[in-house]
Design a protein around this motif. Structure first.
Motif, PDB file in Angstrom:
ATOM      1  N   LYS A  14       0.841  -1.198   0.000  1.00  0.00           N
ATOM      2  CA  LYS A  14       0.000   0.000   0.000  1.00  0.00           C
ATOM      3  C   LYS A  14       0.881   1.254   0.000  1.00  0.00           C
ATOM      4  N   GLY A  15       1.968   1.216   0.738  1.00  0.00           N
ATOM      5  CA  GLY A  15       2.898   2.341   0.752  1.00  0.00           C
ATOM      6  C   GLY A  15       3.475   2.620  -0.620  1.00  0.00           C
ATOM      7  N   LEU A  16       3.845   1.568  -1.342  1.00  0.00           N
ATOM      8  CA  LEU A  16       4.359   1.747  -2.701  1.00  0.00           C
ATOM      9  C   LEU A  16       3.278   2.319  -3.612  1.00  0.00           C
ATOM     10  N   GLU A  17       2.061   1.839  -3.435  1.00  0.00           N
ATOM     11  CA  GLU A  17       0.935   2.341  -4.234  1.00  0.00           C
ATOM     12  C   GLU A  17       0.718   3.839  -3.976  1.00  0.00           C
ATOM     13  N   GLU A  21       1.075   7.001  -6.590  1.00  0.00           N
ATOM     14  CA  GLU A  21       0.022   8.003  -6.799  1.00  0.00           C
ATOM     15  C   GLU A  21       0.569   9.423  -6.690  1.00  0.00           C
ATOM     16  N   LEU A  22       1.548   9.615  -5.847  1.00  0.00           N
ATOM     17  CA  LEU A  22       2.140  10.949  -5.688  1.00  0.00           C
ATOM     18  C   LEU A  22       2.806  11.427  -6.970  1.00  0.00           C
ATOM     19  N   ARG A  23       3.232  10.476  -7.798  1.00  0.00           N
ATOM     20  CA  ARG A  23       3.860  10.841  -9.078  1.00  0.00           C
ATOM     21  C   ARG A  23       2.851  11.492 -10.025  1.00  0.00           C
ATOM     22  N   ASN A  24       1.559  11.319  -9.749  1.00  0.00           N
ATOM     23  CA  ASN A  24       0.528  11.914 -10.595  1.00  0.00           C
ATOM     24  C   ASN A  24       0.376  13.416 -10.365  1.00  0.00           C
ATOM     25  N   HIS A  25       0.942  13.912  -9.279  1.00  0.00           N
ATOM     26  CA  HIS A  25       0.868  15.346  -8.995  1.00  0.00           C
ATOM     27  C   HIS A  25       1.961  16.075  -9.764  1.00  0.00           C
ATOM     28  N   GLU A  26       1.633  17.240 -10.222  1.00  0.00           N
ATOM     29  CA  GLU A  26       2.632  18.090 -10.864  1.00  0.00           C
ATOM     30  C   GLU A  26       3.689  18.465  -9.833  1.00  0.00           C
ATOM     31  N   ILE A  44       7.862   6.387   2.555  1.00  0.00           N
ATOM     32  CA  ILE A  44       9.256   5.974   2.340  1.00  0.00           C
ATOM     33  C   ILE A  44       9.787   5.342   3.629  1.00  0.00           C
ATOM     34  N   GLN A  45       9.490   5.954   4.759  1.00  0.00           N
ATOM     35  CA  GLN A  45       9.923   5.415   6.046  1.00  0.00           C
ATOM     36  C   GLN A  45       9.352   4.017   6.284  1.00  0.00           C
ATOM     37  N   VAL A  46       8.044   3.864   6.139  1.00  0.00           N
ATOM     38  CA  VAL A  46       7.383   2.583   6.402  1.00  0.00           C
ATOM     39  C   VAL A  46       7.929   1.492   5.483  1.00  0.00           C
ATOM     40  N   CYS A  47       8.056   1.797   4.215  1.00  0.00           N
ATOM     41  CA  CYS A  47       8.524   0.793   3.253  1.00  0.00           C
ATOM     42  C   CYS A  47       9.980   0.415   3.496  1.00  0.00           C
ATOM     43  N   THR A  48      10.803   1.390   3.839  1.00  0.00           N
ATOM     44  CA  THR A  48      12.209   1.112   4.136  1.00  0.00           C
ATOM     45  C   THR A  48      12.329   0.247   5.384  1.00  0.00           C
ATOM     46  N   GLU A  49      11.556   0.560   6.385  1.00  0.00           N
ATOM     47  CA  GLU A  49      11.605  -0.228   7.615  1.00  0.00           C
ATOM     48  C   GLU A  49      11.122  -1.658   7.392  1.00  0.00           C
ATOM     49  N   PHE A  50      10.173  -1.850   6.506  1.00  0.00           N
ATOM     50  CA  PHE A  50       9.748  -3.211   6.167  1.00  0.00           C
ATOM     51  C   PHE A  50      10.920  -3.991   5.579  1.00  0.00           C
ATOM     52  N   ILE A  51      11.642  -3.380   4.638  1.00  0.00           N
ATOM     53  CA  ILE A  51      12.780  -4.057   4.007  1.00  0.00           C
ATOM     54  C   ILE A  51      13.846  -4.401   5.043  1.00  0.00           C
ATOM     55  N   VAL A  52      14.152  -3.464   5.922  1.00  0.00           N
ATOM     56  CA  VAL A  52      15.179  -3.702   6.938  1.00  0.00           C
ATOM     57  C   VAL A  52      14.729  -4.774   7.927  1.00  0.00           C
ATOM     58  N   ASP A 115      11.823  13.924  -7.622  1.00  0.00           N
ATOM     59  CA  ASP A 115      12.609  13.494  -8.782  1.00  0.00           C
ATOM     60  C   ASP A 115      13.050  12.040  -8.690  1.00  0.00           C
ATOM     61  N   ASN A 116      13.127  11.504  -7.469  1.00  0.00           N
ATOM     62  CA  ASN A 116      13.636  10.143  -7.279  1.00  0.00           C
ATOM     63  C   ASN A 116      12.570   9.134  -6.865  1.00  0.00           C
ATOM     64  N   LEU A 117      11.317   9.553  -6.853  1.00  0.00           N
ATOM     65  CA  LEU A 117      10.250   8.647  -6.409  1.00  0.00           C
ATOM     66  C   LEU A 117      10.217   7.348  -7.202  1.00  0.00           C
ATOM     67  N   GLU A 118      10.333   7.442  -8.502  1.00  0.00           N
ATOM     68  CA  GLU A 118      10.266   6.227  -9.328  1.00  0.00           C
ATOM     69  C   GLU A 118      11.408   5.269  -8.982  1.00  0.00           C
ATOM     70  N   ASP A 119      12.613   5.791  -8.822  1.00  0.00           N
ATOM     71  CA  ASP A 119      13.755   4.944  -8.447  1.00  0.00           C
ATOM     72  C   ASP A 119      13.571   4.354  -7.049  1.00  0.00           C
ATOM     73  N   ILE A 120      13.061   5.153  -6.126  1.00  0.00           N
ATOM     74  CA  ILE A 120      12.819   4.673  -4.763  1.00  0.00           C
ATOM     75  C   ILE A 120      11.814   3.521  -4.788  1.00  0.00           C
ATOM     76  N   ILE A 121      10.731   3.708  -5.497  1.00  0.00           N
ATOM     77  CA  ILE A 121       9.691   2.672  -5.595  1.00  0.00           C
ATOM     78  C   ILE A 121      10.264   1.400  -6.210  1.00  0.00           C
ATOM     79  N   GLN A 122      10.967   1.535  -7.318  1.00  0.00           N
ATOM     80  CA  GLN A 122      11.526   0.361  -8.007  1.00  0.00           C
ATOM     81  C   GLN A 122      12.548  -0.365  -7.135  1.00  0.00           C
TER      82      GLN A 122
END
Length: 142
Positions: A14-17, A21-26, A44-52, A115-122
């Protein structure tokens, strides 16, 4: 899979989703709307903590000493052959960003996040896939 893991994995997805969605904003809207930046930071915090946390769990199941810091955990996961050097480098950057967000070391540059959202998500998506693949191959039930 343990129910607690399933719940955390659902929240990760859900965090990635939400980040997607934030990428849809100008960019102008993102840069001037504190709510959007706050949403990005939190997910970003929640998703990173899941990975760790998932990484730490795998290391413990491998009977490998789990390091004390997030950066060391990511390094150890690479040393165990779970991820490659390129993914480690990208995850280290995201862990650094998470640390800045959580500990408020400095003002967050919203443009860098945008600028880095797509890379962060991927990167987060790739890391989760590698961890799941490894845990299945080693019969580690998350």
């Amino acid at each position: 899979m343990r129910p607690s893991f399933v719940k955390r994995m659902e929240r990760f997805n859900k965090g990635l989703e939400i980040l997607e969605e934030l990428r849809n904003h100008e960019i102008d809207k993102f840069l001037t709307d504190l709510k959007l930046l706050s949403i990005a930071e939190r997910n970003i915090q929640v998703c990173t903590e899941f990975i760790v946390d998932f990484s730490s769990y795998i290391l413990s199941k491998l009977k490998v000493e789990v390091p004390d810091t997030y950066r060391e955990i990511i390094r150890k996961v690479r040393e165990e052959g779970i991820i490659d050097e390129n993914l480690e480098k990208k995850l280290q950057g995201i862990v650094g960003l998470r640390n800045i967000i959580v500990h408020m070391y400095a003002d967050i540059d919203a443009e860098i996040i945008y600028d880095n959202l797509e890379d962060i998500i991927q990167t987060l998506r790739e890391a989760a896939a590698k961890l799941l693949e490894f845990s299945k191959a080693k019969n580690i039930d998350p």
